[in-house]
Design a protein around this motif. Structure first.
Motif, short mmCIF file in Angstrom:
data_model
loop_
_atom_site.label_atom_id
_atom_site.label_comp_id
_atom_site.label_asym_id
_atom_site.label_seq_id
_atom_site.Cartn_x
_atom_site.Cartn_y
_atom_site.Cartn_z
N ASN A 3 1.01 -0.98 0.19
CA ASN A 3 -0.02 -0.30 0.03
C ASN A 3 0.80 0.99 -0.32
O ASN A 3 1.75 1.47 0.43
N LYS A 5 0.51 5.41 0.06
CA LYS A 5 -0.56 6.61 0.48
C LYS A 5 0.35 7.81 0.09
O LYS A 5 1.76 8.43 0.64
N GLU A 39 -3.04 5.06 -2.73
CA GLU A 39 -4.61 6.08 -1.88
C GLU A 39 -3.79 7.65 -1.33
O GLU A 39 -2.88 7.79 -1.39
N PRO A 41 -5.84 9.68 0.19
CA PRO A 41 -6.79 9.80 1.99
C PRO A 41 -8.03 11.43 2.12
O PRO A 41 -9.23 11.69 1.77
N LYS A 116 -8.94 5.18 -4.37
CA LYS A 116 -8.06 4.10 -3.44
C LYS A 116 -8.10 3.69 -5.37
O LYS A 116 -9.15 3.20 -5.88
#
Length: 285
Positions: A3, A5, A39, A41, A116
């Motif tokens: 993942n 971000k 991702e 956010p 995402k």
């Protein structure tokens, strides 16, 4: 699943440089079997950018985002995903086959959505290998919009592989559109998709096209904007398009749509109704 971000949307300059390097690299690495999830956010919606997008696609102003606009917000993450060393295919030359958007509720124009993006496992296709890039948009922690983009990496392929296609609809033309040669550049400025096949005749010829071609997602957006001008779309629906023949610019095209119950079929043809550029189906949820 790995993942990554971000605090802000990745810049296009760096992304396109990575895309070129990824296209030139040798495929002698082992991609991560679990894939990569990206991702963001929080993303702020630039209202001037949104206005420019509406102008080039034909959507009217309103309190909610055009249903195709979140695809533009997610596109930098698409580029980031496909230019990452873990991605198993060279990004330049990938063919956009279809796109499915599901809107569960309208997204307010002043929302700050979270995005995402990840890709699915590959599967065989008669012309190579296909995979999906899936985008999810959330507002206040709730998924309100999803996008499934199906892409083809060309190779020898598997002749026996099955292909999921929308049936050809029976629709009569309801509008004729005269598309100018600079449409690809205008949409590129509004979307960030500056693939050279869409920009100029010479850059398109380098990839085997006689002249520049319209973006598939412009064609989807313009089709939905045309439908919306004729009838109020529901708050929740799924809309799929299959991209058939490339739409060369400049050109004159026919657009047609027909609603029956909770479904609307639509299509985009060439001026003589001999070539099908796009087939679509919208279904209320």
């Amino acid at each position: 699943m790995p993942n990554r971000k971000y605090d802000h949307t990745p810049g296009f300059g760096q992304l396109y440089a990575r895309t070129v390097r990824a296209t030139l690299r040798r495929a002698d690495y082992e991609p991560d079997a679990d894939g990569l999830t990206l991702e963001l956010p929080r993303t702020a919606i630039d209202q001037d950018h949104l206005t420019a997008y509406r102008e080039v696609t034909g959507f009217n102003a309103g309190p909610a985002l055009p249903v195709t606009y979140p695809h533009v917000l997610a596109f930098p993450l698409h580029l980031d995903l496909m230019s990452d060393p873990s991605f198993p295919y060279k990004p330049m030359g990938i063919v956009h086959l279809s796109n499915v958007i599901t809107q569960l509720q309208p997204i307010p124009i002043h929302a700050e959505p979270a995005i995402k993006v990840h890709s699915t496992a590959e599967r065989p296709h008669p012309k190579g290998t296909v995979f999906d890039v899936i985008s999810e948009v959330s507002v206040d922690g709730e998924v309100v919009w999803t996008d499934l983009t199906t892409l083809l990496s060309r190779s020898s392929g598997t002749p026996t592989a099955t292909v999921d296609l929308l049936p050809d609809p029976s629709v009569e033309p309801t509008a004729w559109w005269d598309l100018r040669g600079n449409l690809g550049r205008r949409y590129a400025a509004a979307s960030g998709d500056r693939n050279p096949i869409h920009l100029f005749k010479l850059t398109a010829q380098a990839f085997g096209f006689p002249r520049q071609i319209a973006h598939g997602m412009w064609a989807k957006a313009a089709s939905l904007a045309s439908i919306q001008r004729g009838t109020k779309l529901p708050d929740a629906y799924t809309v799929r398009v299959d991209f058939r023949k490339p739409l060369l610019l400049p050109s004159r095209v026919q657009f047609g749509s027909k609603s029956s119950g909770r479904k609307t079929d639509f299509a985009l043809y060439d001026e003589k109704h001999e070539l099908t550029h796009l087939i679509g189906q919208l279904e209320h949820i």
